[in-house]
Design a protein around this motif. Sequence first.
Motif, PDB file in Angstrom:
ATOM      1  N   PHE A   1       0.816  -1.209   0.000  1.00 58.43           N
ATOM      2  CA  PHE A   1       0.000   0.000   0.000  1.00 58.43           C
ATOM      3  C   PHE A   1       0.856   1.267   0.000  1.00 58.43           C
ATOM      4  N   SER A   2       2.147   1.106  -0.321  1.00 55.51           N
ATOM      5  CA  SER A   2       3.074   2.236  -0.445  1.00 55.51           C
ATOM      6  C   SER A   2       3.217   3.012   0.859  1.00 55.51           C
ATOM      7  N   GLY A   3       3.252   2.287   1.950  1.00 54.22           N
ATOM      8  CA  GLY A   3       3.419   2.935   3.245  1.00 54.22           C
ATOM      9  C   GLY A   3       4.836   3.433   3.460  1.00 54.22           C
ATOM     10  N   THR A   4       4.994   4.367   4.384  1.00 53.62           N
ATOM     11  CA  THR A   4       6.306   4.928   4.701  1.00 53.62           C
ATOM     12  C   THR A   4       7.009   4.055   5.726  1.00 53.62           C
ATOM     13  N   ARG A   5       8.250   4.383   6.025  1.00 50.20           N
ATOM     14  CA  ARG A   5       8.977   3.676   7.079  1.00 50.20           C
ATOM     15  C   ARG A   5       8.274   3.838   8.416  1.00 50.20           C
ATOM     16  N   SER A   6       7.714   5.015   8.658  1.00 53.00           N
ATOM     17  CA  SER A   6       6.979   5.243   9.898  1.00 53.00           C
ATOM     18  C   SER A   6       5.758   4.334   9.988  1.00 53.00           C
ATOM     19  N   ALA A   7       5.045   4.146   8.876  1.00 49.10           N
ATOM     20  CA  ALA A   7       3.875   3.253   8.845  1.00 49.10           C
ATOM     21  C   ALA A   7       4.294   1.825   9.159  1.00 49.10           C
ATOM     22  N   MET A   8       5.422   1.414   8.595  1.00 48.08           N
ATOM     23  CA  MET A   8       5.923   0.060   8.841  1.00 48.08           C
ATOM     24  C   MET A   8       6.242  -0.127  10.328  1.00 48.08           C
ATOM     25  N   ARG A   9       6.901   0.835  10.928  1.00 48.76           N
ATOM     26  CA  ARG A   9       7.288   0.724  12.324  1.00 48.76           C
ATOM     27  C   ARG A   9       6.069   0.646  13.236  1.00 48.76           C
TER      28      ARG A   9
ATOM     29  N   LEU B   1       0.915  11.585  12.920  1.00 49.95           N
ATOM     30  CA  LEU B   1       1.852  11.768  14.022  1.00 49.95           C
ATOM     31  C   LEU B   1       3.217  12.219  13.514  1.00 49.95           C
ATOM     32  N   LYS B   2       3.798  13.155  14.199  1.00 47.12           N
ATOM     33  CA  LYS B   2       5.152  13.586  13.885  1.00 47.12           C
ATOM     34  C   LYS B   2       6.154  12.557  14.420  1.00 47.12           C
ATOM     35  N   PHE B   3       7.419  12.741  14.075  1.00 46.49           N
ATOM     36  CA  PHE B   3       8.463  11.770  14.417  1.00 46.49           C
ATOM     37  C   PHE B   3       8.532  11.530  15.924  1.00 46.49           C
ATOM     38  N   VAL B   4       8.512  12.599  16.702  1.00 46.51           N
ATOM     39  CA  VAL B   4       8.648  12.457  18.150  1.00 46.51           C
ATOM     40  C   VAL B   4       7.447  11.722  18.734  1.00 46.51           C
ATOM     41  N   LEU B   5       6.236  12.051  18.274  1.00 48.79           N
ATOM     42  CA  LEU B   5       5.037  11.395  18.782  1.00 48.79           C
ATOM     43  C   LEU B   5       4.988   9.928  18.372  1.00 48.79           C
ATOM     44  N   THR B   6       5.510   9.630  17.188  1.00 50.05           N
ATOM     45  CA  THR B   6       5.570   8.233  16.754  1.00 50.05           C
ATOM     46  C   THR B   6       6.462   7.425  17.689  1.00 50.05           C
ATOM     47  N   ARG B   7       7.619   7.964  18.010  1.00 46.56           N
ATOM     48  CA  ARG B   7       8.526   7.277  18.927  1.00 46.56           C
ATOM     49  C   ARG B   7       7.887   7.120  20.306  1.00 46.56           C
ATOM     50  N   PHE B   8       7.194   8.156  20.748  1.00 48.77           N
ATOM     51  CA  PHE B   8       6.518   8.084  22.049  1.00 48.77           C
ATOM     52  C   PHE B   8       5.462   6.973  22.044  1.00 48.77           C
ATOM     53  N   LEU B   9       4.681   6.858  20.971  1.00 51.09           N
ATOM     54  CA  LEU B   9       3.664   5.812  20.860  1.00 51.09           C
ATOM     55  C   LEU B   9       4.299   4.429  20.911  1.00 51.09           C
ATOM     56  N   LEU B  10       5.399   4.249  20.176  1.00 55.58           N
ATOM     57  CA  LEU B  10       6.067   2.952  20.162  1.00 55.58           C
ATOM     58  C   LEU B  10       6.605   2.573  21.536  1.00 55.58           C
TER      59      LEU B  10
END
Length: 666
Positions: free
Chosen positions: A207-215, A485-494
């Motif tokens: 579905f052409s997701g980004t690296r962030s989507a994969m993570r 989600l921005k980069f920082v919020l993505t990391r926080f979620l993970l």
Amino acid sequence: MIFLIPLAIWLSTVNCYLAFYKDALQSFRRSLLTAATGIFFFIAAATELLSAVNLINTVSVSSAWIILNVFLIFWYQNLKSRQEGEIWQTARSWVLSSRAFLKNLGALTQGILFTLSGITFLVAVIAPPNNMDALSYHLSRLGYWIQNGNVEHYASHIERAISFSPFSEYIHLHTFLLLGNERVFQLVQWLCLAGILAYISLLVELFSGTRSAMRIALCFAATLPIVVLESMTTQNDLVVAFFILASAFYVFDYAKNRSRSALILLVLSVSLGMMTKGTFVFYALPFGLYLFFFMFFRQDLRKSLAYAVAYLTLGVLWINMPFWLRTYELFQTPIGTVTNGNKNDFGNPAGFISSVSKHTFLHLGFISPQNRYNAFMEAQLKSIHEAVGVPLHESGYGMDFKMNKLNFNEDFAHNFIGMLLILLSLPLLLLTNISRNARWYAGLAFASFLVFCLFISYQVYGSRLHIPFFLLISPVIGLVYSSVLKFVLTRFLLIILWICALPFALLSVTHPLLSTRWFFEKIFPVINSGFHLNINTDNLLNLKQESILYSSPEKIIWGDNWIEIQSLKYFVDSLQARKIGFDFTEASLDYGYQYILRAPERHFEHIAVRNASSKLENPAFVPDCIISEHDEGSVFSYHGKIYFKKWSGTFRWIYVPEKYNQTLPK
């Protein structure tokens, strides 16, 4: 001989790479998943073929795997001569592609996946299987199959052991005969989870997701509490989820690439999924209908559709028909009768709303001071039921509803954060910019949950039945939240997902790596009183277990009953009993008895069976003793022979023939 299985997987992966995926994207993951599907199909077919001639034994199964490996070696030689592909070149290509994939995941995602998978792998290998369903029916059937030399039905007090789909147990059967013990049983689900994560990564890329989507997608799937817990058991919800994810992927892979191999793998996945668990049909149905209409409304694909339907019908019938016929002959239905109580009364549309809401709220409970949060949520659920005119605890719509708090058991743990993220993703789906295929996939994933709720009523252990839905929706969660989600919020979620998942990996109540006794006696009381949670753990002994690192396998299996079972074992051994009759209940831990009583030339059979399988009892079987979970009185007559009660436990009794009655102490 267990090395024959990884050897076959490795050779199959190499061959699939050289034959189909050498120049394709995602070549290693596709090769490995194709090889795994082929190996699974081999296990199913070989088991039924060997069973037909009563050759379910170590020699025959080992010979089958040797023949398979010889075939794969010759196939590799043929491919190498035609393509000039050496194994070392293939391995180098895989290493490079794996490094690139791991780089895209990033250090945090790698850390989350490797820590969780490392902990669960350790537990799966160290601890013997001790899940209630595993001991009752998943594994109990293995002993009887090996005794009988086939996988035909046998007389059993536990109907689930002779009516539930058997594929996961076929895998366990092969590993047990090749290895001679249960050591790798729990790795089947662990490995299936690894395969599921591979399919999720392929779907995100499709579905052409980004690296962030994969993570986000991978971490969401890998940190689901019920998934973490089940990856260390011998249940089959992750096995069937593997085939559901495979089917969904190959549907969209074919829709995008028109690959004939995708249709072939879809046929194999559907055939094996239906052989694994009945819930496969509900979750896979929307994807199957999508592919049918996708091909039907395209003139150039109608011929391929006809072939696909024909091959799918043949594949499903060929691999499943033997088991269905055996079950039909016994119960007059190919799916048995013990699941009747789980069916929904879906004649009333209001009942469907009730089912969907209860299945959803099952995951929305949590701990809170004075249980105020759960009381509030249950009030909302009652309001929904009052609005549609269905009582919350109406018969015909499942068990009485109960809000979860926090549970570390693989039968009852729920996915609180996961369900919240799913519900929040619904409005976000309308706002995010994702591809048309991704939206179709999201719609079908949600539809699969609705189909499940239409047919299957609410159950307190329904969380594990929802595993396929949560894993199907994982790519959607990745696509949606990566776009907002921005980069920082993505990391926080993970990090939040990781922290919340670690206790489930470490503190499983059935096989904790860390002592749950220490946690619930030293740590939890402070939390319980400090936050006024009002949770009483005094009578919940299963919450207070020692670490598997310091417990014997027998203690892990039987828990607080081990002292009594140890006495039972000593008594049976003192009889030098070779033929042991089991007079059990439906919920008996059959495999637990087999585990502690197993000995050369010792034979087990169920006797005085109280269900339809009683017609399969062997009239020539004369047990040397009978282990009963029914109090049959002081004297028990079986097949014209008198047995006397000579040993008593809490809910267990041993009956011995008359020849022992005067010589053994009471």
